[in-house]
Design a protein around this motif. Structure first.
Motif, PDB file in Angstrom:
ATOM      1  N   ILE A 187     -41.624  11.532 -26.451  1.00 35.46           N
ATOM      2  CA  ILE A 187     -41.594  11.363 -25.002  1.00 35.46           C
ATOM      3  C   ILE A 187     -42.602  10.314 -24.563  1.00 35.46           C
ATOM      4  CG2 ILE A 187     -41.986  12.528 -22.793  1.00 35.46           C
ATOM      5  CD1 ILE A 187     -40.986  15.093 -24.065  1.00 35.46           C
ATOM      6  N   ALA A 188     -43.795  10.322 -25.156  1.00 39.70           N
ATOM      7  CA  ALA A 188     -44.818   9.346 -24.778  1.00 39.70           C
ATOM      8  C   ALA A 188     -44.365   7.923 -25.089  1.00 39.70           C
ATOM      9  CB  ALA A 188     -46.120   9.662 -25.501  1.00 39.70           C
ATOM     10  N   GLU A 189     -43.621   7.751 -26.179  1.00 36.84           N
ATOM     11  CA  GLU A 189     -43.153   6.419 -26.541  1.00 36.84           C
ATOM     12  C   GLU A 189     -42.196   5.852 -25.493  1.00 36.84           C
ATOM     13  OE1 GLU A 189     -41.019   4.141 -30.329  1.00 36.84           O
ATOM     14  OE2 GLU A 189     -40.988   6.340 -30.170  1.00 36.84           O
ATOM     15  N   LYS A 190     -41.484   6.716 -24.789  1.00 40.47           N
ATOM     16  CA  LYS A 190     -40.554   6.253 -23.754  1.00 40.47           C
ATOM     17  C   LYS A 190     -41.280   5.534 -22.616  1.00 40.47           C
ATOM     18  CE  LYS A 190     -36.496   8.054 -25.089  1.00 40.47           C
ATOM     19  NZ  LYS A 190     -35.238   7.282 -25.240  1.00 40.47           N
ATOM     20  N   GLY A 201     -38.039   0.961 -20.254  1.00 41.66           N
ATOM     21  CA  GLY A 201     -38.824   0.356 -19.177  1.00 41.66           C
ATOM     22  C   GLY A 201     -39.267   1.335 -18.106  1.00 41.66           C
ATOM     23  N   LEU A 202     -39.467   2.599 -18.476  1.00 42.30           N
ATOM     24  CA  LEU A 202     -39.851   3.611 -17.488  1.00 42.30           C
ATOM     25  C   LEU A 202     -41.232   3.358 -16.906  1.00 42.30           C
ATOM     26  CD1 LEU A 202     -38.630   6.884 -19.253  1.00 42.30           C
ATOM     27  CD2 LEU A 202     -37.479   5.596 -17.466  1.00 42.30           C
ATOM     28  N   PRO A 246     -32.026   3.209 -14.308  1.00 40.86           N
ATOM     29  CA  PRO A 246     -30.891   3.508 -15.195  1.00 40.86           C
ATOM     30  C   PRO A 246     -31.185   4.781 -15.988  1.00 40.86           C
ATOM     31  CG  PRO A 246     -31.489   1.196 -15.332  1.00 40.86           C
ATOM     32  CD  PRO A 246     -32.555   1.855 -14.514  1.00 40.86           C
ATOM     33  N   THR A 247     -30.152   5.542 -16.250  1.00 39.11           N
ATOM     34  CA  THR A 247     -30.315   6.818 -16.939  1.00 39.11           C
ATOM     35  C   THR A 247     -30.912   6.607 -18.317  1.00 39.11           C
ATOM     36  OG1 THR A 247     -28.410   7.705 -15.760  1.00 39.11           O
ATOM     37  CG2 THR A 247     -29.140   8.892 -17.707  1.00 39.11           C
ATOM     38  N   CYS A 248     -32.017   7.317 -18.561  1.00 39.10           N
ATOM     39  CA  CYS A 248     -32.680   7.255 -19.855  1.00 39.10           C
ATOM     40  C   CYS A 248     -32.922   8.695 -20.302  1.00 39.10           C
ATOM     41  CB  CYS A 248     -33.997   6.486 -19.770  1.00 39.10           C
ATOM     42  SG  CYS A 248     -34.803   6.212 -21.371  1.00 39.10           S
ATOM     43  N   LEU A 249     -32.031   9.217 -21.112  1.00 35.77           N
ATOM     44  CA  LEU A 249     -32.105  10.617 -21.512  1.00 35.77           C
ATOM     45  C   LEU A 249     -33.211  10.838 -22.532  1.00 35.77           C
ATOM     46  CD1 LEU A 249     -28.323  11.512 -21.895  1.00 35.77           C
ATOM     47  CD2 LEU A 249     -29.837  12.062 -19.984  1.00 35.77           C
ATOM     48  N   PHE A 250     -33.854  11.969 -22.414  1.00 35.45           N
ATOM     49  CA  PHE A 250     -34.824  12.409 -23.410  1.00 35.45           C
ATOM     50  C   PHE A 250     -34.108  13.410 -24.319  1.00 35.45           C
ATOM     51  CE2 PHE A 250     -37.221  11.119 -19.728  1.00 35.45           C
ATOM     52  CZ  PHE A 250     -38.289  10.410 -20.256  1.00 35.45           C
ATOM     53  N   THR A 251     -33.807  12.994 -25.542  1.00 31.65           N
ATOM     54  CA  THR A 251     -33.070  13.842 -26.473  1.00 31.65           C
ATOM     55  C   THR A 251     -34.013  14.305 -27.573  1.00 31.65           C
ATOM     56  OG1 THR A 251     -31.051  12.599 -26.045  1.00 31.65           O
ATOM     57  CG2 THR A 251     -31.084  14.000 -27.997  1.00 31.65           C
TER      58      THR A 251
END
Length: 331
Positions: free
Chosen positions: A155-158, A166-167, A229-234
């Protein structure tokens, strides 16, 4: 890397997770001290104004405390899920845990709590803070050096600068603008409290409306993160997206309260200005300009003596006395 006696060699020092924001604790204690101080002097206020004064102070301190505290909370947006996931790098061991993402104006908190907490002979209960005011990448590198669990690192890498999602850019700037407008709302709140102690209650109501407007502006600024834009955390077999959380709705409720107070004060000042000034223990300007003197004692004998002596005779006698005092003394 290799393992020694089934112990992962990732933690050379004792790990200390994020527990509670010291800034938030300071704010809470400061406003609690103010509230207790005002409650102590409350019995010294007489009459019906005691209840009105207490309500006024209570609502005012509540609004001020919320505006300041919202800058330091970490739950403007949240996302949680329970899933089976790999626990550490270089290992295929899986754990069942609840993964959480908590977004604030200055950073994010990532939580990982095992279900149950004790798994793989270890207590799985993490709450890690990643602050993006300076450098998110630096915090991420420190997390890698600590050997934090895989879900936290994922999650931190996102939110790193080079991540394709680009969050970090939108979250960082949205948080900065939201914080700036909240501090402006705090200044408006201070000015409104000053005006409430002066015979200009209508303008105090206007400033409360301005305070509400800036709170709503901060919410609008933070809401721009939902336009990304949708960026899912999977993680594992499950995924999640962030939604508005407690701080966002608390800001909405505080803004609505400021709007209600401001509109009510302005309306009452137009309809019953004398009554609202009496409620706030403020005298009107007309009463301040009028000067009333009580009937006092009149010395009739003194007035008769003064008025019976002609003005010219009094002046002549006074002049002779002055001349006699001015003559030089001869021996």
């Amino acid at each position: 890397m290799t393992f020694y006696n089934d112990i992962y060699p990732f933690y050379p020092l004792q790990r200390t997770s994020f527990i509670f924001s010291s800034s938030l604790l300071t704010i809470i204690l400061f406003f609690l001290v103010l509230a207790v101080s005002f409650l102590i002097i409350l019995p010294g206020i007489r009459g019906k104004s005691r209840l009105l004064w207490m309500l006024r102070i209570t609502f005012s301190l509540f609004i001020g405390a919320v505006i300041v505290a919202l800058n330091f909370t970490s739950d403007w947006a949240e996302a949680k899920m329970t899933t089976n996931t790999t626990y550490k790098s270089f290992s295929s061991d899986e754990v069942t845990a609840e993964v959480g993402l908590h977004v604030g104006l200055y950073g994010i908190n990532i939580t990982l709590k095992g279900n149950p907490v004790m798994q793989l002979n270890e207590t799985i209960d993490y709450n890690e803070l990643f602050d993006w005011r300076d450098s998110m990448d630096k915090d991420y590198e420190e997390a890698l050096e600590k050997g934090l669990p895989t879900p936290i690192l994922y999650i931190a890498e996102k939110f790193t600068l080079n991540n394709p999602c680009g969050l970090i850019y939108q979250y960082r700037y949205s948080g900065r603008y939201a914080s700036a407008t909240l501090w402006t709302a705090f200044c408006s709140w201070l000015l409104a409290n000053v005006l409430f102690s002066m015979p200009v209650l209508r303008y105090a109501g206007y400033m409360m409306l301005v305070t509400a407007a800036f709170i709503f502006f901060s919410m609008a600024s933070f809401s721009t993160i939902m336009n990304l834009p949708t960026c899912l955390f999977t993680i594992g077999t499950a995924s999640f997206e962030t939604n508005y959380s407690h701080s966002f709705w608390l800001a909405l409720a505080t803004g609505a309260l400021c709007t209600l107070i401001g509109a009510l004060v302005v309306l009452l000042d137009f309809v019953v200005p004398d009554k609202i000034r009496e409620a706030f223990s403020i005298d009107s300007d007309k009463d301040e300009d009028d000067v009333h003197f009580r009937e006092g004692y009149r010395n009739s004998a003194f007035l008769e003596v003064v008025t019976s002596i002609p003005l010219t005779a009094s002046i002549t006698a006074l002049t002779n006395e002055v001349n006699q005092l001015a003559l030089p003394v001869t021996t």
